[in-house]
Design a protein around this motif. Structure first.
Motif, PDB file in Angstrom:
ATOM      1  N   SER A 159     -14.071  31.595  -9.882  1.00 15.16           N
ATOM      2  CA  SER A 159     -15.295  32.280  -9.469  1.00 15.16           C
ATOM      3  C   SER A 159     -16.452  31.294  -9.502  1.00 15.16           C
ATOM      4  CB  SER A 159     -15.597  33.458 -10.407  1.00 15.16           C
ATOM      5  OG  SER A 159     -14.571  34.429 -10.339  1.00 15.16           O
TER       6      SER A 159
ATOM      7  N   LEU B  31     -20.330  31.257  -9.106  1.00 22.46           N
ATOM      8  CA  LEU B  31     -21.430  32.207  -9.117  1.00 22.46           C
ATOM      9  C   LEU B  31     -22.769  31.479  -9.077  1.00 22.46           C
ATOM     10  CD1 LEU B  31     -20.142  34.794 -11.748  1.00 22.46           C
ATOM     11  CD2 LEU B  31     -19.680  34.644  -9.288  1.00 22.46           C
TER      12      LEU B  31
ATOM     13  N   SER C   7     -20.406  33.500  -4.788  1.00 20.76           N
ATOM     14  CA  SER C   7     -21.667  34.176  -4.521  1.00 20.76           C
ATOM     15  C   SER C   7     -22.140  33.871  -3.102  1.00 20.76           C
ATOM     16  CB  SER C   7     -22.738  33.733  -5.516  1.00 20.76           C
ATOM     17  OG  SER C   7     -22.406  34.119  -6.833  1.00 20.76           O
TER      18      SER C   7
ATOM     19  N   SER D 121     -13.138  35.953  -1.819  1.00 23.32           N
ATOM     20  CA  SER D 121     -14.027  37.015  -1.372  1.00 23.32           C
ATOM     21  C   SER D 121     -15.424  36.769  -1.908  1.00 23.32           C
ATOM     22  CB  SER D 121     -13.531  38.382  -1.863  1.00 23.32           C
ATOM     23  OG  SER D 121     -12.272  38.709  -1.316  1.00 23.32           O
TER      24      SER D 121
ATOM     25  N   GLU E 221     -18.697  37.575  -3.998  1.00 25.43           N
ATOM     26  CA  GLU E 221     -18.949  38.254  -5.263  1.00 25.43           C
ATOM     27  C   GLU E 221     -19.526  39.643  -4.994  1.00 25.43           C
ATOM     28  OE1 GLU E 221     -21.929  37.795  -9.121  1.00 25.43           O
ATOM     29  OE2 GLU E 221     -22.324  36.730  -7.241  1.00 25.43           O
ATOM     30  N   ASN E 222     -20.405  39.734  -4.015  1.00 24.19           N
ATOM     31  CA  ASN E 222     -21.033  40.998  -3.634  1.00 24.19           C
ATOM     32  C   ASN E 222     -20.836  41.164  -2.134  1.00 24.19           C
ATOM     33  OD1 ASN E 222     -22.831  43.088  -2.924  1.00 24.19           O
ATOM     34  ND2 ASN E 222     -24.193  42.574  -4.629  1.00 24.19           N
ATOM     35  N   SER E 223     -20.392  42.333  -1.687  1.00 22.10           N
ATOM     36  CA  SER E 223     -20.111  42.524  -0.269  1.00 22.10           C
ATOM     37  C   SER E 223     -21.372  42.519   0.590  1.00 22.10           C
ATOM     38  CB  SER E 223     -19.354  43.838  -0.051  1.00 22.10           C
ATOM     39  OG  SER E 223     -20.154  44.946  -0.429  1.00 22.10           O
ATOM     40  N   GLU E 224     -22.549  42.614  -0.048  1.00 21.11           N
ATOM     41  CA  GLU E 224     -23.820  42.547   0.674  1.00 21.11           C
ATOM     42  C   GLU E 224     -24.337  41.114   0.641  1.00 21.11           C
ATOM     43  OE1 GLU E 224     -26.568  45.417  -0.773  1.00 21.11           O
ATOM     44  OE2 GLU E 224     -25.238  47.115  -0.384  1.00 21.11           O
TER      45      GLU E 224
ATOM     46  N   THR F   7     -27.081  38.185   1.914  1.00 16.75           N
ATOM     47  CA  THR F   7     -28.440  37.973   2.422  1.00 16.75           C
ATOM     48  C   THR F   7     -28.513  36.614   3.098  1.00 16.75           C
ATOM     49  OG1 THR F   7     -29.407  39.350   0.684  1.00 16.75           O
ATOM     50  CG2 THR F   7     -30.881  37.823   1.837  1.00 16.75           C
TER      51      THR F   7
ATOM     52  N   GLY G 141     -17.166  40.475   3.292  1.00 14.26           N
ATOM     53  CA  GLY G 141     -18.494  41.061   3.220  1.00 14.26           C
ATOM     54  C   GLY G 141     -18.635  42.178   4.238  1.00 14.26           C
TER      55      GLY G 141
END
Length: 641
Positions: free
Chosen positions: A122, A124, A143, A158, A160-163, A165, A202
């Motif tokens: 991971s 991050l 990330s 993948s 860390e967060n599917s959203e 920016t 994402g």
């Protein structure tokens, strides 16, 4: 699970042979032969970046700074520039163990390395960056803040967060007016970012604080995904209020800024999409009427919410299907209609042809939008320019049909069905606010119109609960205009419309209606110079329509002086209070049979029949009746004079 951080250390320049190796802690020994470290533990030992390059690359490595790659497609793209306020990491990479988490809090230059990470790593974000190289994952997460145009991600990993920016700086987007090449690089950068986010599972791509041009004109075929900002399935393209995406001025007859083809479960929200209508080069000839800000092509389950689309060289939005249909309306192999399309809370403004064009699809909802200034400009000039081009409608629902040789039937090359236009506000569209052409089962309701709904070759539609207000000059204005169209055998093609519960005010012509089996009822028409005008028609019914006007020389029910064919027409249960004639029929059914029944109408004025045949008036009241060259049947009426 182990946690690591990159160490921000002194900037020691390291130079070692470029090797391709696997991550193993035993390589600490190899590097200790070259550099002296205080420890070879998992926390303190670094490995140099591992490069996967051919022997030819290694031979040329010493001349990298002087060589120019003239064949590179990205030769004009700048490298990633890390945040200068964040310190650089040591020039080596942690020898991290499998199933570990690395917290990135400094800027790490991979120096062209292709690093193969252990299992389930991971990475991050903690304020730093990783760039100038490639990472191959074997499971794990990263990330979204670490993604950039100068970091290649391979393997199984993948977000860390599917959203996600989007940071314009990390993807080298150049804002403002730029060269075509730079605008093309902008396009490639945002396409790369979208594709990467999709690949890393994402589902939301947020983009804001950007105002940039994108060259979408470089294509072998118009609207293809490779030439546009393409949106994938199961994806939310989320633009903020300060996001403006613009079409780089070009000379192509067609383009699409955003393009969604044969996808499903898509949301596009917010932001502004701006075409090149007023900077486009029209000099190559042709109509140049295929340049759109957004194309929805054979998409299932898509919502467009709160998007501004303006100044397209053609349409703001096109909703279409993939490939022409079989003539019976069924889909061909590989074809796909657009299905369950919702367009809401958006602004469509000043697009050159139509603000919205719908040509193929089922269950399409256009709701709570502002739709204005379509096709603005002077009348057609006969040559392409930034001036509006036909049909210049707020919404144009126009499906191509195949007319069979007998001229009495058609095939559905394209087909629209179950289209809902509701709760929208229309204004200042050069042609119609809504144009219904070759379509069926369209429902227009609860809108506010300042222009016209027009129809030709359409059938089985409903227009109801709308407010029509004309605040322009009277001349030539119409609220609802359905002119008759015919098959080769003379039968009507504008059929089975229901028009009811509408409020119409301030037009020269309120309702103009021809065709067959149409039903007009419970409408309120106020201060129109002509209330309801009857054109050639069969079996049309008018019931419970209240017509009033204080305008000078205003009429209630009216026919033009040309010879009209009116068969099996019923006008019932209405009040008519206008300044001139409540009913004025002229040159109707001359030389042929016809039947017009007027039953239970209260005219607070005079009526006039001039060469109007086949008319029965009963149970009605009027001040005076004028009859010229005809013999109406009058039954149980009240004349006040």
């Amino acid at each position: 699970m182990n946690f690591y951080r990159f160490k921000p250390t002194s900037k020691i320049l390291l130079s070692i042979p470029k090797l391709t190796l696997n991550y193993k802690t035993t390589f600490c020994i190899l590097f200790l032969n070259v550099f002296i470290f205080s420890s070879c533990s998992a926390e303190d030992v670094f490995l140099d970046a591992i490069l996967e390059k051919s022997s030819e690359d290694q031979e040329d490595s010493g001349n990298d700074e002087n060589d120019e790659d003239t064949n590179s497609e990205d030769e004009n793209r700048d490298s990633f520039k890390p945040d200068t306020e964040v310190v650089d990491c040591d020039s080596t990479f942690f020898d991290i163990e499998a199933n570990s988490t690395l917290l990135v809090n400094c800027n790490f230059d991979l120096k062209g390395a292709h690093i193969k990470l252990p299992t389930n790593i991971s990475l991050l974000f903690e304020g730093g960056s990783i760039y100038n190289g490639a990472l191959t994952f074997n499971g794990g997460v990263i990330s979204g803040e670490l993604l950039n145009t100068d970091l290649e991600i391979d393997g199984q990993v993948s977000l860390e967060n599917s959203e996600f920016t989007f940071d314009k700086n990390k993807w080298n987007i150049k804002e403002g007016k730029v060269s075509d090449d730079t605008a093309f690089n902008n396009l490639n950068s945002i396409k790369d970012a979208i594709a990467l986010v999709e690949r890393l599972n994402g589902d939301t791509f947020e983009i804001d604080e950007i105002d940039a041009y994108f060259d979408v004109s470089r294509k072998e075929k118009w609207h293809e995904e490779k030439a546009s900002i393409a949106i994938p399935s199961d994806f939310h393209f989320k633009m903020g209020s300060s996001c403006t995406l613009r079409v780089q001025p070009n000379e192509e007859p067609g383009y699409a800024l955003l393009y969604i083809k044969k996808r499903k479960n898509v949301v596009i929200s917010g932001g502004k999409l701006v075409g090149d209508r007023f900077s486009h080069d029209y000099s190559s000839g042709g109509a140049h009427d295929w340049g759109h800000t957004m194309v929805i092509d054979g998409v299932h389950n898509i919502t467009v919410d709160g998007v501004e689309m303006r100044e397209g060289a053609s349409d703001g939005l096109v909703i279409e299907g993939v490939r022409d249909r079989n003539r019976d309306g069924s889909l061909v192999d590989g074809g796909q209609e657009s299905y369950n399309v919702i367009i809401k809370n958006s602004l469509f403004d000043n697009n050159r042809r139509n603000n919205i064009a719908i040509v193929d699809g089922t269950k399409i909802y256009i709701e709570q939008n502002t739709i204005r200034n379509a096709g603005s400009g002077v009348p057609d000039q006969g040559f392409p320019s930034s001036n509006g081009t036909s049909p210049r409608a707020g919404i144009d629902i126009e499906s191509r049909k195949y007319n069979y040789p007998d001229g009495n039937s058609l095939g559905h090359t394209e087909k629209t069905e179950d289209v809902h236009i509701r709760n929208n506000n229309f204004s200042d569209n050069y042609g119609a606010d809504v144009a219904l052409f070759n379509n069926e089962k369209t429902y227009v309701y609860e809108n506010t119109f300042h222009g016209t709904i027009s129809s030709a070759y359409s059938f089985n539609c409903k227009i109801y609960d709308n407010t029509f207000i004309n605040d322009q000059e009277l001349s030539g204005t119409k609220a609802i205009s359905f002119e008759p169209r015919y098959w080769a055998n003379g039968e009507h093609r504008t059929t089975n419309f229901e028009i009811y519960n509408n409020s119409i005010e301030g037009y020269q012509f309120g309702i103009v209606l021809g065709g067959q089996d149409n039903y007009v009822h419970n409408n309120i028409l106020t201060n129109n110079q002509r209330g309801i005008i009857l054109l050639n028609s069969v079996s049309n019914r008018f019931e419970n329509n209240d017509v009033s006007s204080s305008l000078p020389n205003s009429y209630g029910y009216f026919t033009f002086s040309s010879n009209n064919s009116l068969k099996d027409i019923t006008i019932k249960n209405s009040n008519v209070d206008v300044e001139y004639f409540g009913l004025f029929f002229s040159n109707d059914n001359e030389g042929e049979s016809g039947e017009i029944l007027i039953d239970n109408l209260n005219f607070d004025n005079n009526i006039s029949l001039r060469n109007a045949h086949g008319i029965t008036i009963k149970n009605s009241s009027y001040n005076n009746i004028s009859i010229t060259d005809c013999q109406p049947i009058l039954i149980n009426n009240v004349s006040r004079q």
